[in-house]
Design a protein around this motif. Structure first.
Motif, PDB file in Angstrom:
ATOM      1  N   MET A 103      10.379  18.563  21.657  1.00 42.77           N
ATOM      2  CA  MET A 103      11.772  18.124  21.659  1.00 42.77           C
ATOM      3  C   MET A 103      12.267  17.918  23.093  1.00 42.77           C
ATOM      4  SD  MET A 103      13.384  20.496  18.686  1.00 42.77           S
ATOM      5  CE  MET A 103      14.969  19.813  19.059  1.00 42.77           C
ATOM      6  N   ARG A 104      13.477  17.367  23.184  1.00 42.12           N
ATOM      7  CA  ARG A 104      14.114  17.173  24.493  1.00 42.12           C
ATOM      8  C   ARG A 104      14.188  18.509  25.233  1.00 42.12           C
ATOM      9  NH1 ARG A 104      18.071  13.166  25.939  1.00 42.12           N
ATOM     10  NH2 ARG A 104      18.040  13.191  28.210  1.00 42.12           N
ATOM     11  N   LYS A 106      15.398  21.676  27.224  1.00 44.19           N
ATOM     12  CA  LYS A 106      16.609  22.436  26.947  1.00 44.19           C
ATOM     13  C   LYS A 106      17.775  21.996  27.841  1.00 44.19           C
ATOM     14  CE  LYS A 106      17.869  27.279  26.441  1.00 44.19           C
ATOM     15  NZ  LYS A 106      17.452  28.616  26.878  1.00 44.19           N
ATOM     16  N   LEU A 108      18.066  19.078  29.271  1.00 37.22           N
ATOM     17  CA  LEU A 108      18.178  17.615  29.148  1.00 37.22           C
ATOM     18  C   LEU A 108      17.610  16.846  30.329  1.00 37.22           C
ATOM     19  CD1 LEU A 108      21.813  17.379  27.703  1.00 37.22           C
ATOM     20  CD2 LEU A 108      19.679  17.207  26.425  1.00 37.22           C
TER      21      LEU A 108
ATOM     22  N   LEU B  14      17.951  23.700  17.787  1.00 39.19           N
ATOM     23  CA  LEU B  14      18.886  23.511  18.899  1.00 39.19           C
ATOM     24  C   LEU B  14      19.065  22.032  19.203  1.00 39.19           C
ATOM     25  CD1 LEU B  14      17.957  26.228  21.545  1.00 39.19           C
ATOM     26  CD2 LEU B  14      20.085  26.029  20.247  1.00 39.19           C
ATOM     27  N   PRO B  16      20.495  20.199  22.260  1.00 36.48           N
ATOM     28  CA  PRO B  16      21.127  20.242  23.593  1.00 36.48           C
ATOM     29  C   PRO B  16      22.008  19.028  23.869  1.00 36.48           C
ATOM     30  CG  PRO B  16      18.711  20.072  23.776  1.00 36.48           C
ATOM     31  CD  PRO B  16      19.024  20.248  22.329  1.00 36.48           C
ATOM     32  N   GLN B  17      21.655  17.860  23.295  1.00 37.79           N
ATOM     33  CA  GLN B  17      22.497  16.675  23.529  1.00 37.79           C
ATOM     34  C   GLN B  17      23.851  16.844  22.846  1.00 37.79           C
ATOM     35  OE1 GLN B  17      20.409  12.695  23.642  1.00 37.79           O
ATOM     36  NE2 GLN B  17      18.939  13.856  22.419  1.00 37.79           N
ATOM     37  N   ILE B  72      11.664  18.812  12.194  1.00 36.41           N
ATOM     38  CA  ILE B  72      12.950  19.169  12.794  1.00 36.41           C
ATOM     39  C   ILE B  72      14.133  18.383  12.238  1.00 36.41           C
ATOM     40  CG2 ILE B  72      12.184  20.060  15.041  1.00 36.41           C
ATOM     41  CD1 ILE B  72      12.635  17.159  16.123  1.00 36.41           C
TER      42      ILE B  72
END
Lengths: 229, 81
Positions: A103-104, A106, A108, B14, B16-17, B72
């Protein structure tokens, strides 16, 4: 050992990993285009870093369904070693060769710097030249390296000794502060069940030559040559 | 027919964006914001399909295979004429 590197539109570490492989194998590496449906008879397939298909939809999602990946999956099932680095790791998780998803980060941000990794398992063709517990320095360069899987999958990975590397401090402490991207349990790299597929966010090919400032990554290519020749 | 697909992060994952957007909204003075989750919206044209149920199941299949990562993400499909 004979090796092939898969090249997608947007791959940018394909030549780096070919150079690192050739340094250890002493043989030319086969470059295989994403539209090819056949891969030469090799002992190792490398899925390199980059921005395959411009990271459209999700990182690795388009590449995971490209023609060549069907053959990579078939070969992986037959036991051919697959080394998937950075975008390659994202691609093989999307393709279902490894569990979880990247995922991205944490915070960013795109992170490009050296990190320290704790070698969690030296019982594979990739890690045989390291010793379990070793701390190695390898660069990362990614915006989506935040490893996520559900708790059950994480417990399974840990229980089966399939965590290959964890982010750690230079002294080897696996801490939140040493985790650059928010990865679950500081995971930087994992194996499949048979330890024949390794996916990792850090780039061993970028520190495989003393001229570039370090050789901690070279041990991986040397180990592969020793095991697979 | 056209399928409208919404893809959202599962609860507990989570985002974050979304969190950054939430902070920005609060910074702009929108005090009532209690949380933001960011997702994707995709439209798929299906000119040859005339059966709504079939269109829906076809697009759900697309979601499982490519459009969403079900590790996800959740997805929902709405088919319109």
């Amino acid at each position: 050992m004979r090796a092939a590197v898969i090249v997608f539109p947007g791959s940018n570490c394909d030549r780096d990993i070919a150079v690192a492989l050739e340094q250890s194998t002493g043989k030319p590496t086969k470059m295989v285009w994403h539209q090819d449906t056949e891969i030469p008879d090799v002992d190792l397939i490398a899925v390199p870093g980059g921005f395959s298909y411009g990271d459209y939809l999700r990182c690795g999602a388009m590449a995971a369904h490209s023609p060549v990946m069907r053959e990579v999956k078939r070969r992986a099932e037959k036991g051919t070693r697959v080394l998937a680095v950075c975008n390659g790791f994202q691609i093989v998780t999307e393709a279902g060769l490894l569990p979880g998803v990247l995922m991205r980060n944490k915070d960013l941000r795109f992170i490009c710097r050296d990190v320290h990794l704790k070698v969690e398992d030296s019982q594979s063709a990739f890690t045989a030249k390291y010793t379990t517990g070793d701390v190695i320095r390898i660069p990362i360069a990614h915006a989506e390296g935040n490893y996520f899987a559900d708790q059950k999958t994480l417990d399974e990975l840990e229980g089966e000794g399939r965590v290959a590397f964890r982010y750690c401090s230079p002294e080897g402490a696996v801490t939140e502060a040493a985790n650059p991207n928010g990865s679950q349990r500081n995971i930087a790299g994992i194996f499949n069940k048979s330890r024949t597929v390794l996916g990792m966010m850090p780039h061993p090919e970028r520190l495989a030559d003393a001229t570039l400032g370090g050789t901690d990554g070279r041990a991986m290519f040397d180990a592969l040559v020793e095991t697979l020749s | 027919m056209k399928a409208k697909v919404h893809i959202t992060l599962k609860n507990g994952v989570l985002d974050p964006q979304g969190k950054a957007v939430e902070h920005a909204l609060l910074g702009l003075g929108f005090d009532g914001v209690g949380g933001v989750r960011q997702g994707k919206y995709i439209e798929v044209d299906l000119p040859k399909q005339s059966d709504k149920a079939k269109a829906k199941s076809q697009v759900e299949d697309m979601c499982k295979k490519l459009l969403a990562n079900t590790v996800i993400e959740n997805f929902s499909v709405e088919v319109v004429d």
